[in-house]
Scaffold this motif. Structure first.
Motif, short mmCIF file in Angstrom:
data_model
loop_
_atom_site.label_atom_id
_atom_site.label_comp_id
_atom_site.label_asym_id
_atom_site.label_seq_id
_atom_site.Cartn_x
_atom_site.Cartn_y
_atom_site.Cartn_z
N UNK A 38 14.80 46.86 84.78
CA UNK A 38 13.45 46.31 84.74
C UNK A 38 13.39 44.99 83.98
N UNK A 39 14.29 44.79 83.04
CA UNK A 39 14.32 43.54 82.27
C UNK A 39 14.54 42.32 83.16
N UNK A 40 15.06 42.52 84.37
CA UNK A 40 15.30 41.40 85.28
C UNK A 40 14.00 40.76 85.75
N UNK A 41 12.88 41.43 85.51
CA UNK A 41 11.57 40.87 85.86
C UNK A 41 10.90 40.21 84.66
N UNK A 42 11.66 40.03 83.59
CA UNK A 42 11.14 39.41 82.37
C UNK A 42 11.81 38.04 82.19
N UNK A 43 11.00 37.03 81.96
CA UNK A 43 11.51 35.69 81.68
C UNK A 43 10.97 35.29 80.32
N UNK A 44 11.86 35.08 79.37
CA UNK A 44 11.46 34.64 78.03
C UNK A 44 12.03 33.24 77.81
N UNK A 45 11.15 32.29 77.53
CA UNK A 45 11.57 30.91 77.34
C UNK A 45 11.23 30.44 75.94
N UNK A 46 12.16 29.68 75.36
CA UNK A 46 11.97 29.10 74.03
C UNK A 46 12.28 27.61 74.13
N UNK A 47 12.09 26.89 73.05
CA UNK A 47 12.36 25.46 73.06
C UNK A 47 13.80 25.10 72.75
N UNK A 48 14.45 25.86 71.91
CA UNK A 48 15.80 25.48 71.47
C UNK A 48 16.85 26.52 71.84
N UNK A 105 22.28 45.46 80.64
CA UNK A 105 22.29 44.04 80.26
C UNK A 105 23.74 43.56 80.09
N UNK A 106 24.57 44.33 79.42
CA UNK A 106 25.95 43.91 79.20
C UNK A 106 26.73 43.78 80.50
N UNK A 107 26.40 44.61 81.50
CA UNK A 107 27.10 44.55 82.78
C UNK A 107 26.50 43.55 83.76
N UNK A 108 25.29 43.08 83.46
CA UNK A 108 24.61 42.11 84.34
C UNK A 108 24.08 40.96 83.50
N UNK A 112 19.98 38.44 82.42
CA UNK A 112 19.30 38.56 81.13
C UNK A 112 18.63 37.22 80.88
N UNK A 113 17.39 37.08 81.35
CA UNK A 113 16.70 35.78 81.42
C UNK A 113 15.97 35.43 80.13
#
Length: 151
Positions: A38-48, A105-108, A112-113
């Motif tokens: 389900x984490x594949x539908x999560x996009x977390x963006x940061x600046x650095x 996550x470790x296998x894919x 991990x976006x």
């Protein structure tokens, strides 16, 4: 729990807990279902890059801690308590789902976006660089003069 498909922007000064809040939101959405992907539908963006790396590290650390039998630190306890109170999950479900998501996550890793806004934009635009008549390397200019591209 927040609705699926929600869009969140966290704005605050340095040291105000943005990374912890992002980690909590990520965990909430990733563990809300029995689907370990389900984490594949999560996009977390940061600046650095540093912030993106720290967020990835924290997510992995929290998943691993919740998946094992051991003493939890304050931040992990806060997340676990949020998952119990806010999402209605019991400790056994949190442990099982955390272990499954951690392994997935470790296998894919490529799915991990968690990245920077720049890296995400580059990844999105690069396949269309030729069509957009952009430099294929998408070189970034840090000079005072910037070219404007009309699409």
């Amino acid at each position: 729990m927040t609705q699926p498909g929600g869009f969140f922007v966290l704005r605050s000064s340095a040291g105000a807990g943005k990374t912890h809040a992002l980690t909590k939101y990520w965990m909430e959405h990733a563990l809300a279902t029995d689907d370990p992907g389900a984490y594949r539908r999560i996009l977390a963006l940061t600046f650095t890059n540093k912030a993106a790396g720290e967020l990835k590290d924290r997510v992995l650390k929290r998943l691993k801690a919740l998946a094992t039998e051991g003493e939890l630190d304050g931040a992990t306890t806060d997340i676990r308590d949020h998952l119990v109170a806010g999402c209605g999950l019991d400790h056994a479900t949190i442990k099982r789902r955390s272990a499954a998501v951690f392994t997935h996550v470790l296998h894919h890793w490529g799915e991990f976006a968690i990245s920077t806004i720049d890296a995400f934009t580059r990844r999105l635009v690069k396949p269309f660089a030729r069509d957009l008549q952009l430099d294929g390397d998408l070189e970034m200019s840090t000079g005072a003069r910037a070219d404007v591209y009309r699409i």
